[in-house]
Design a protein around this motif. Structure first.
Motif, mmCIF file in Angstrom:
data_model
loop_
_atom_site.group_PDB
_atom_site.id
_atom_site.type_symbol
_atom_site.label_atom_id
_atom_site.label_comp_id
_atom_site.label_asym_id
_atom_site.label_seq_id
_atom_site.Cartn_x
_atom_site.Cartn_y
_atom_site.Cartn_z
ATOM 1 N N GLU A 31 20.122 -45.330 34.306
ATOM 2 C CA GLU A 31 21.419 -45.443 33.635
ATOM 3 C C GLU A 31 22.131 -44.095 33.596
ATOM 4 O OE1 GLU A 31 21.256 -47.318 29.813
ATOM 5 O OE2 GLU A 31 20.280 -49.059 30.650
ATOM 6 N N ALA A 32 21.360 -43.031 33.401
ATOM 7 C CA ALA A 32 21.933 -41.698 33.311
ATOM 8 C C ALA A 32 22.501 -41.250 34.650
ATOM 9 C CB ALA A 32 20.886 -40.717 32.834
ATOM 10 N N GLU A 33 21.891 -41.724 35.745
ATOM 11 C CA GLU A 33 22.330 -41.309 37.077
ATOM 12 C C GLU A 33 23.563 -42.079 37.554
ATOM 13 O OE1 GLU A 33 19.052 -41.582 39.784
ATOM 14 O OE2 GLU A 33 17.906 -40.157 38.614
ATOM 15 N N LEU A 34 23.847 -43.208 36.930
ATOM 16 C CA LEU A 34 24.958 -44.053 37.359
ATOM 17 C C LEU A 34 26.301 -43.371 37.093
ATOM 18 C CD1 LEU A 34 25.127 -47.072 38.444
ATOM 19 C CD2 LEU A 34 25.870 -47.633 36.153
ATOM 20 N N MET A 35 27.135 -43.255 38.129
ATOM 21 C CA MET A 35 28.439 -42.623 37.991
ATOM 22 C C MET A 35 29.549 -43.671 38.110
ATOM 23 S SD MET A 35 27.699 -39.480 37.447
ATOM 24 C CE MET A 35 29.067 -38.399 37.794
ATOM 25 N N LEU A 36 30.534 -43.584 37.234
ATOM 26 C CA LEU A 36 31.643 -44.535 37.221
ATOM 27 C C LEU A 36 32.965 -43.804 37.430
ATOM 28 C CD1 LEU A 36 30.360 -46.350 34.050
ATOM 29 C CD2 LEU A 36 30.364 -47.377 36.316
ATOM 30 N N GLU A 37 33.889 -44.457 38.161
ATOM 31 C CA GLU A 37 35.180 -43.841 38.442
ATOM 32 C C GLU A 37 36.188 -44.195 37.356
ATOM 33 O OE1 GLU A 37 36.785 -44.929 42.217
ATOM 34 O OE2 GLU A 37 38.360 -43.429 42.109
ATOM 35 N N CYS A 38 36.898 -43.189 36.857
ATOM 36 C CA CYS A 38 37.939 -43.401 35.852
ATOM 37 C C CYS A 38 39.111 -44.146 36.472
ATOM 38 C CB CYS A 38 38.395 -42.049 35.294
ATOM 39 S SG CYS A 38 39.774 -42.171 34.145
ATOM 40 N N CYS A 39 39.585 -45.207 35.811
ATOM 41 C CA CYS A 39 40.655 -46.045 36.342
ATOM 42 C C CYS A 39 41.992 -45.305 36.351
ATOM 43 C CB CYS A 39 40.777 -47.321 35.512
ATOM 44 S SG CYS A 39 39.661 -48.610 36.074
ATOM 45 N N GLU A 40 42.144 -44.285 35.515
ATOM 46 C CA GLU A 40 43.423 -43.602 35.371
ATOM 47 C C GLU A 40 43.537 -42.385 36.298
ATOM 48 O OE1 GLU A 40 45.915 -44.813 33.702
ATOM 49 O OE2 GLU A 40 47.221 -43.146 34.232
#
Ligand SMILES: [Zn+2]
Length: 70
Positions: A31-40
């Motif tokens: 979970e810590a390694e998972l990267m998410l892209e900011c929609c803005e």
């Protein structure tokens, strides 16, 4: 021979508790390694820091408010 059976039972109990505890750690690391892209703004943030709103992810409250307004 009773002594041998007792060792097997104790060993089984120890092994059972060790096996129950171990699957928790790799899950947290993943979970810590998972990267998410900011929609803005498109900045990549870890799932721990990301703010989720309406199935979208934001790097900060600023971007969340920007997306709500715009
Ligand atoms: Zn952002």
């Amino acid at each position: 021979m009773r002594f041998l059976i007792l060792i097997l039972i104790i060993g089984g109990i120890v092994w059972y508790f060790f096996l129950r505890k171990s699957p928790k750690k790799p899950k947290n690391n993943h979970e810590a390694e998972l990267m998410l892209e900011c929609c803005e703004c498109g900045t990549y943030v870890s799932s721990k820091e990301a703010i989720s709103y309406n199935d979208k992810y934001f790097c900060s409250k600023k971007c969340l408010l920007k997306n709500k307004k715009g």
